[in-house]
Design a protein around this motif. Structure first.
Motif, PDB file in Angstrom:
ATOM      1  N   ARG A 172       0.828  -1.296   0.005  1.00 30.59           N
ATOM      2  CA  ARG A 172      -0.161   0.102  -0.041  1.00 30.59           C
ATOM      3  C   ARG A 172       0.723   1.270   0.050  1.00 30.59           C
ATOM      4  NH1 ARG A 172      -3.738  -2.720   4.758  1.00 30.59           N
ATOM      5  NH2 ARG A 172      -4.904  -4.059   3.450  1.00 30.59           N
ATOM      6  N   TYR A 174       0.432   5.498   0.621  1.00 31.92           N
ATOM      7  CA  TYR A 174      -0.145   6.576   1.031  1.00 31.92           C
ATOM      8  C   TYR A 174       0.355   7.907   1.060  1.00 31.92           C
ATOM      9  CZ  TYR A 174      -1.982   2.933   4.171  1.00 31.92           C
ATOM     10  OH  TYR A 174      -2.492   1.983   4.770  1.00 31.92           O
ATOM     11  N   ASN A 176       0.158  11.840   2.141  1.00 33.73           N
ATOM     12  CA  ASN A 176      -0.320  12.675   3.378  1.00 33.73           C
ATOM     13  C   ASN A 176      -1.394  11.963   4.065  1.00 33.73           C
ATOM     14  OD1 ASN A 176       1.539  14.647   2.428  1.00 33.73           O
ATOM     15  ND2 ASN A 176      -0.038  15.509   0.847  1.00 33.73           N
ATOM     16  N   GLY A 177      -1.054  10.554   4.353  1.00 30.51           N
ATOM     17  CA  GLY A 177      -1.865   9.751   5.124  1.00 30.51           C
ATOM     18  C   GLY A 177      -3.220   9.157   4.335  1.00 30.51           C
ATOM     19  N   GLN A 178      -3.204   9.378   3.089  1.00 27.48           N
ATOM     20  CA  GLN A 178      -4.543   8.758   2.290  1.00 27.48           C
ATOM     21  C   GLN A 178      -3.979   7.917   1.464  1.00 27.48           C
ATOM     22  OE1 GLN A 178      -6.223  12.242   0.196  1.00 27.48           O
ATOM     23  NE2 GLN A 178      -7.368  12.805   1.976  1.00 27.48           N
ATOM     24  N   LEU A 179      -4.561   6.638   1.400  1.00 31.15           N
ATOM     25  CA  LEU A 179      -4.322   5.463   0.776  1.00 31.15           C
ATOM     26  C   LEU A 179      -4.582   5.612  -1.139  1.00 31.15           C
ATOM     27  CD1 LEU A 179      -3.971   2.566   0.778  1.00 31.15           C
ATOM     28  CD2 LEU A 179      -6.262   1.869   0.723  1.00 31.15           C
ATOM     29  N   LYS A 180      -3.669   5.557  -1.463  1.00 30.10           N
ATOM     30  CA  LYS A 180      -3.482   5.838  -3.117  1.00 30.10           C
ATOM     31  C   LYS A 180      -3.308   4.351  -3.918  1.00 30.10           C
ATOM     32  CE  LYS A 180      -3.961  10.140  -2.782  1.00 30.10           C
ATOM     33  NZ  LYS A 180      -5.084  10.989  -3.315  1.00 30.10           N
ATOM     34  N   ASP A 182      -3.299   0.249  -3.521  1.00 26.27           N
ATOM     35  CA  ASP A 182      -3.561  -0.974  -2.794  1.00 26.27           C
ATOM     36  C   ASP A 182      -3.601  -2.274  -3.310  1.00 26.27           C
ATOM     37  OD1 ASP A 182      -4.771  -2.527  -0.428  1.00 26.27           O
ATOM     38  OD2 ASP A 182      -6.497  -1.601  -0.535  1.00 26.27           O
ATOM     39  N   ASN A 218      -2.390   3.111  -9.857  1.00 27.76           N
ATOM     40  CA  ASN A 218      -2.713   4.119  -9.305  1.00 27.76           C
ATOM     41  C   ASN A 218      -1.322   4.741  -8.885  1.00 27.76           C
ATOM     42  OD1 ASN A 218      -5.518   4.208  -9.475  1.00 27.76           O
ATOM     43  ND2 ASN A 218      -5.757   2.728  -7.890  1.00 27.76           N
ATOM     44  N   ASP A 226       4.691  16.694  -0.083  1.00 25.76           N
ATOM     45  CA  ASP A 226       3.831  15.566   0.258  1.00 25.76           C
ATOM     46  C   ASP A 226       4.614  14.786   0.940  1.00 25.76           C
ATOM     47  OD1 ASP A 226       1.477  16.626  -0.811  1.00 25.76           O
ATOM     48  OD2 ASP A 226       2.084  15.729  -2.991  1.00 25.76           O
TER      49      ASP A 226
END
Length: 285
Positions: A172, A174, A176-180, A182, A218, A226
């Motif tokens: 996985r 991320y 800035n803490g957001q999953l991009k 997976d 992705n 970032d």
């Protein structure tokens, strides 16, 4: 049982340590908290070789037909970076993409081995972020030397792990803490042993050499400020901050950063011209 080893700077010297809980312990007994350590790349390779495409989700994303066998490129050693190291995007570039990957680390000299034998030559694994500076996608005749080989674009770490089974592990990324991203190693077309055996047919792999095994779908651009983190089940979490370089790419000579169709489509995950093959456009487009 897995074990994790990290290379750090300790009192001004390069020191190899083993992770014990939240501490790193040197062979002479000195200890330092992980949070306080200055990390280095966990291994010292003579070369870094990467597969172009491997994860099924990435192939589907670009709507292309995967080649029958893997193709590869090489990242120069000057691109090496470490856990918590800054990744530099040159001042006049803007299409810098992350690519979270599992990195294979060779344990002993490897040449002309079978796929079944290859596992015996793998010492362990680490995490890689195979950053790409796609502003230069139109140059270097497909070698991607500047796209993938620019300084700082090969973070490895945080540690080197032995005894780890690569099968069915999540991967996985991320921002800035957001999953991009997976993904999972189970979606790799060619597994770790295949990649090692394939390269070693005609290239000698030395102890410490690194093979990057591909990224899932992705991959997208990131910008200065970032925080990009790649997490692999059982290997930890590799963190890097994007910064803007103080100088632009020189403009008086050489190929210049571009925003061509190929640059944009690769950076943004659209149709991809890969080895000159492009899927037909849909009617009305």
């Amino acid at each position: 049982m897995t074990r994790e080893f990290r290379r750090i700077l300790l009192a001004g010297a390069v020191v190899e340590t083993e992770r014990l809980g939240e501490e790193l312990v040197a062979r002479d007994g000195r200890r330092i908290a992980i949070a306080d350590a200055v990390h280095l790349p966990p291994v010292v390779p003579t070369k870094v070789i990467a597969v172009h495409l491997n994860h099924v989700s990435r192939v589907k994303e670009f709507q292309i037909k995967l080649s029958a066998t893997p193709t590869y490129f090489q990242k120069p050693l000057s691109a090496l970076n470490a856990h918590r190291g800054d990744v530099v995007r040159p001042k006049n570039c803007k299409w810098l993409n992350y690519e979270g990957e599992v990195a294979i680390v060779i344990g002993r000299r490897c040449r002309n081995v079978s796929q079944a034998e290859a596992a015996d030559y793998i010492a362990g694994y680490t995490i890689a972020n195979d950053f790409g500076l796609h502003d230069f996608r139109d140059t270097d005749a497909g070698s991607m030397l500047r796209v993938k080989g620019s300084d700082t674009l090969c973070p490895l770490g945080p540690g080197f792990v032995t005894g780890w089974d690569f099968r069915n592990k999540y991967l996985r990324t991320y921002v800035n803490g957001q999953l991009k991203q997976d993904g999972n190693t189970s979606e790799m077309t060619w597994d770790m042993n295949y990649l090692v055996a394939d390269i070693a047919r005609n290239i000698t792999l030395e102890p410490g050499d690194v093979l990057l095994s591909g990224t899932p779908a992705n991959s997208r651009p990131v910008k200065p400020g970032d925080l990009v983190e790649v997490e692999v089940e059982g290997l930890g979490r590799l963190s890097n901050r994007i910064v803007e370089g103080p100088l632009p790419i020189r403009t008086e000579l050489g190929a210049q950063p571009s925003e061509s169709e190929e640059v944009l489509s690769t950076a943004l995950g659209g149709e991809w011209e890969f080895r000159g093959i492009r899927p037909p456009k849909k009617p009305g487009t």
